[in-house]
Design an enzyme around this catalytic site. Structure first.
Site, mmCIF file in Angstrom:
data_model
loop_
_atom_site.group_PDB
_atom_site.id
_atom_site.type_symbol
_atom_site.label_atom_id
_atom_site.label_comp_id
_atom_site.label_asym_id
_atom_site.label_seq_id
_atom_site.Cartn_x
_atom_site.Cartn_y
_atom_site.Cartn_z
ATOM 1 N N ARG A 113 -51.616 31.425 25.160
ATOM 2 C CA ARG A 113 -51.206 30.973 26.296
ATOM 3 C C ARG A 113 -51.357 32.127 27.359
ATOM 4 O O ARG A 113 -50.841 33.333 26.963
ATOM 5 C CB ARG A 113 -49.907 30.431 26.245
ATOM 6 C CG ARG A 113 -49.467 29.618 27.478
ATOM 7 C CD ARG A 113 -48.121 29.059 27.330
ATOM 8 N NE ARG A 113 -48.002 28.161 26.129
ATOM 9 C CZ ARG A 113 -47.043 27.022 25.906
ATOM 10 N NH1 ARG A 113 -46.025 27.126 26.605
ATOM 11 N NH2 ARG A 113 -47.170 26.503 24.931
ATOM 12 N N SER B 213 -48.729 23.395 28.420
ATOM 13 C CA SER B 213 -47.316 22.600 28.159
ATOM 14 C C SER B 213 -46.552 22.754 29.341
ATOM 15 O O SER B 213 -46.898 22.043 30.581
ATOM 16 C CB SER B 213 -46.603 23.273 26.986
ATOM 17 O OG SER B 213 -45.536 22.449 26.668
ATOM 18 N N HIS B 214 -45.246 23.343 29.438
ATOM 19 C CA HIS B 214 -44.223 23.180 30.648
ATOM 20 C C HIS B 214 -44.340 24.497 31.457
ATOM 21 O O HIS B 214 -43.822 24.486 32.298
ATOM 22 C CB HIS B 214 -42.882 22.990 30.011
ATOM 23 C CG HIS B 214 -42.678 24.409 29.086
ATOM 24 N ND1 HIS B 214 -42.719 24.374 27.762
ATOM 25 C CD2 HIS B 214 -41.882 25.438 29.371
ATOM 26 C CE1 HIS B 214 -42.432 25.420 27.353
ATOM 27 N NE2 HIS B 214 -41.970 26.275 28.458
ATOM 28 N N LYS C 4 -53.879 25.058 22.147
ATOM 29 C CA LYS C 4 -53.077 24.720 20.708
ATOM 30 C C LYS C 4 -54.282 24.235 19.768
ATOM 31 O O LYS C 4 -55.034 23.492 20.034
ATOM 32 C CB LYS C 4 -52.101 23.351 20.897
ATOM 33 C CG LYS C 4 -50.871 24.013 22.045
ATOM 34 C CD LYS C 4 -49.992 22.710 22.121
ATOM 35 C CE LYS C 4 -48.818 23.186 23.079
ATOM 36 N NZ LYS C 4 -47.786 22.087 23.237
ATOM 37 N N ASP D 88 -42.899 16.443 29.431
ATOM 38 C CA ASP D 88 -43.193 17.831 29.701
ATOM 39 C C ASP D 88 -44.565 17.732 30.202
ATOM 40 O O ASP D 88 -45.153 16.530 30.398
ATOM 41 C CB ASP D 88 -42.432 18.619 28.739
ATOM 42 C CG ASP D 88 -43.748 18.686 27.582
ATOM 43 O OD1 ASP D 88 -44.250 17.654 27.281
ATOM 44 O OD2 ASP D 88 -43.818 19.916 27.024
ATOM 45 N N ASP E 44 -47.711 18.615 28.769
ATOM 46 C CA ASP E 44 -48.646 18.002 27.978
ATOM 47 C C ASP E 44 -47.997 16.801 27.289
ATOM 48 O O ASP E 44 -48.845 16.276 26.404
ATOM 49 C CB ASP E 44 -49.194 19.121 26.898
ATOM 50 C CG ASP E 44 -48.197 19.696 26.063
ATOM 51 O OD1 ASP E 44 -47.000 19.467 26.329
ATOM 52 O OD2 ASP E 44 -48.534 20.041 25.077
ATOM 53 N N ASP F 162 -45.573 16.317 24.879
ATOM 54 C CA ASP F 162 -45.359 16.344 23.653
ATOM 55 C C ASP F 162 -43.878 16.529 23.330
ATOM 56 O O ASP F 162 -43.234 16.490 22.281
ATOM 57 C CB ASP F 162 -46.017 17.385 22.829
ATOM 58 C CG ASP F 162 -45.748 18.603 23.109
ATOM 59 O OD1 ASP F 162 -45.256 19.108 24.118
ATOM 60 O OD2 ASP F 162 -46.101 19.786 22.440
ATOM 61 N N ARG F 163 -43.136 16.517 24.453
ATOM 62 C CA ARG F 163 -41.638 16.326 24.627
ATOM 63 C C ARG F 163 -41.211 15.752 25.482
ATOM 64 O O ARG F 163 -41.842 15.243 26.542
ATOM 65 C CB ARG F 163 -41.144 17.713 24.937
ATOM 66 C CG ARG F 163 -41.393 18.981 23.984
ATOM 67 C CD ARG F 163 -40.582 20.142 24.243
ATOM 68 N NE ARG F 163 -41.120 20.795 25.470
ATOM 69 C CZ ARG F 163 -40.262 21.317 26.541
ATOM 70 N NH1 ARG F 163 -38.786 20.904 26.276
ATOM 71 N NH2 ARG F 163 -40.759 21.773 27.667
ATOM 72 N N HIS G 195 -38.848 17.495 20.962
ATOM 73 C CA HIS G 195 -40.166 17.303 20.336
ATOM 74 C C HIS G 195 -39.688 16.457 19.299
ATOM 75 O O HIS G 195 -38.641 16.599 18.485
ATOM 76 C CB HIS G 195 -40.719 18.438 19.325
ATOM 77 C CG HIS G 195 -41.447 19.437 20.421
ATOM 78 N ND1 HIS G 195 -42.652 19.503 20.685
ATOM 79 C CD2 HIS G 195 -40.939 20.621 20.989
ATOM 80 C CE1 HIS G 195 -43.094 20.663 21.546
ATOM 81 N NE2 HIS G 195 -41.816 21.217 21.747
#
Length: 440
Positions: free
Chosen positions: A11, A96-97, A106, A233, A235, A237-238, A320
């Site tokens: 990242r 992500s966030h 990822k 979030d 992407d 995934d949360r 998650h």
């Protein structure tokens, strides 16, 4: 390129620490390290995700690897594609966030097994730095497109068992939750908030862990008539939850609810909960007929622990939620559906379903900057030598009426405290006592 290789992913800031040249090298390094014949690659809505995809695909195909382009998708969808297409590896292009200037990768092996710092990211970093890659293939790999969204939606929407109409606010934060939301539409009346994809995040940061990012959703719930809200979030995934009053539901309480609904059909199954979670979560799993296990913090550890005992579910305090049904990886829309199932089968509002789980008083996560983390841990071990102590992740200390966990940050000179006690007064006193030792 310095500092972009993290504990769980790659990242960096686009144009500064991460660019197309680096992405191409990462593609070559993945090919040399994992030796896959094919890799599925998805990406989020950030404006630079497309050029980073092209560069990553160039590095992979030049090494003889075939690339299956998933296009725009959520991270859970990329995990599902990895399993469904029997790919030997997958990459999700996302930060992500993180704010809009960030992006990253990822990486997973076959069956959506994550590649972490300890299991490959450090090796990929070495290969990138040393240009240690395969020679160009005599026959380059190909790039083909595959739309995973339809199959993902069909598979996970089948878990809906909604017995009465529910109206749910979905805050998509201009992000990939828009795609996860398709799973919900057949079973729930979903009302979207910020559902135009925009990788500059014009309305708020896509991070439901930050309470200020939930303000717009809270206002919408309080102004309208909703059974609950789901806040995704970047992407997807949360996911975070608000009750029908717009109040924030602690994410470990959602772990307990989801465990209850899954265990109703899978008695005796194994369920993991983040070691920072309330005692109430373990108790709820036992009460529902499940076998509870504590997990370390971090998705790579949790997924590995789940595989070891074939667990059906795990929940993490960061929002998650992991399911065996998605190769032991996240599915935020499935978490929302299972909460909706449980709620629809009750005549109580969500706040009342949560109330019995609020059995204890917790500190929340408190960060302290320290000069010597080893000295902090030594002080705590000595002070609480008469308690039950274990080091699954950092230091956990348990007494009959209170407990705490202290963990070191992977990236900063910080320690993170989570503490819980049987009463608010005891929690406050113990919190202050432990913080004084940490900050001495």
């Amino acid at each position: 390129m310095a500092g972009i290789f993290k504990a769980y992913d790659i990242r960096g800031i686009y144009g500064e620490t991460l660019d197309e040249e680096t992405a191409c090298k990462i593609g070559r390094a993945i090919a040399a390290f994992l030796r896959p014949s094919s890799v599925v690659v998805g990406r989020d809505m950030r404006p630079h995700s497309e050029p980073l995809f092209s560069a990553l695909a160039k590095g992979l195909t030049e090494s003889g690897v075939n690339v299956v382009d998933l296009g725009l998708c959520s991270t859970p969808m990329s995990y599902y594609a990895n399993f469904l297409l029997r790919a030997e590896a997958s990459v999700m292009i996302t930060a992500s966030h993180n704010p809009g200037e960030w992006n990253g990768f990822k990486i997973c092996r076959a069956n959506a097994v994550p590649v972490s710092g300890a299991t490959g990211i450090a090796e990929i970093e070495r290969r990138v730095a040393e240009n240690d890659s395969l020679p160009p293939a005599a026959v380059p790999g190909t790039v083909s497109a595959y739309d995973i969204k339809r199959e993902y939606v069909k598979h996970f929407s089948a878990f809906a068992d909604v017995k009465r109409p529910l109206r749910v606010l979905c805050d998509y934060a201009n992000s990939m939750g828009v795609y996860e939301g398709e799973v919900l539409k057949g079973a729930l009346e979903t009302v979207p908030l910020f559902d135009t994809l925009d990788g500059t995040f014009p309305n708020h940061e896509a991070n439901p862990l930050k309470t200020d990012t939930l303000a717009a959703a809270q206002a919408a719930v309080r102004a309208g008539r909703f059974d609950f809200a789901a806040c995704f979030d970047g992407d997807a995934d949360r996911v975070g939850f608000l009750d029908e009053k717009g109040e924030i539901i602690p994410m470990d309480m959602i772990t307990a609810l989801v465990a209850q609904t899954l265990l109703a059909k899978n008695p005796g199954a194994h369920v993991f909960y983040d070691l920072r979670s309330s005692w109430a979560v373990k108790e709820a799993i036992v009460e529902a007929g499940g076998i509870p296990h504590q997990s370390r913090v971090g998705h790579a550890f949790i997924k590995s622990q789940m595989r070891e005992v074939d667990a059906i579910f795990a929940g993490e305090l960061s929002g998650h939620y992991y399911f065996k049904e998605n190769s032991f990886a996240e599915s935020s829309s499935l978490a929302v559906l299972l909460v909706a199932n449980l709620l629809s089968q009750s005549d109580k509002p969500l706040s009342e379903l949560i109330r019995p789980l609020r059995r204890y008083s917790d500190s929340g996560e408190i960060n302290s900057e320290v000069a010597d983390t080893a000295a902090v841990f030594a002080r705590l071990k000595a002070k609480y030598a008469d308690a039950k102590q274990y080091e699954l992740d950092g230091l956990s200390v348990e007494y009959a009426d209170w407990w705490f966990n202290v963990r070191s940050s992977n990236t900063e000179p910080l320690v993170r405290l989570n503490l819980e006690a049987t009463t608010p007064e005891a929690m406050a006193a113990r919190r202050d006592e432990v913080l004084a030792l940490i900050r001495a």
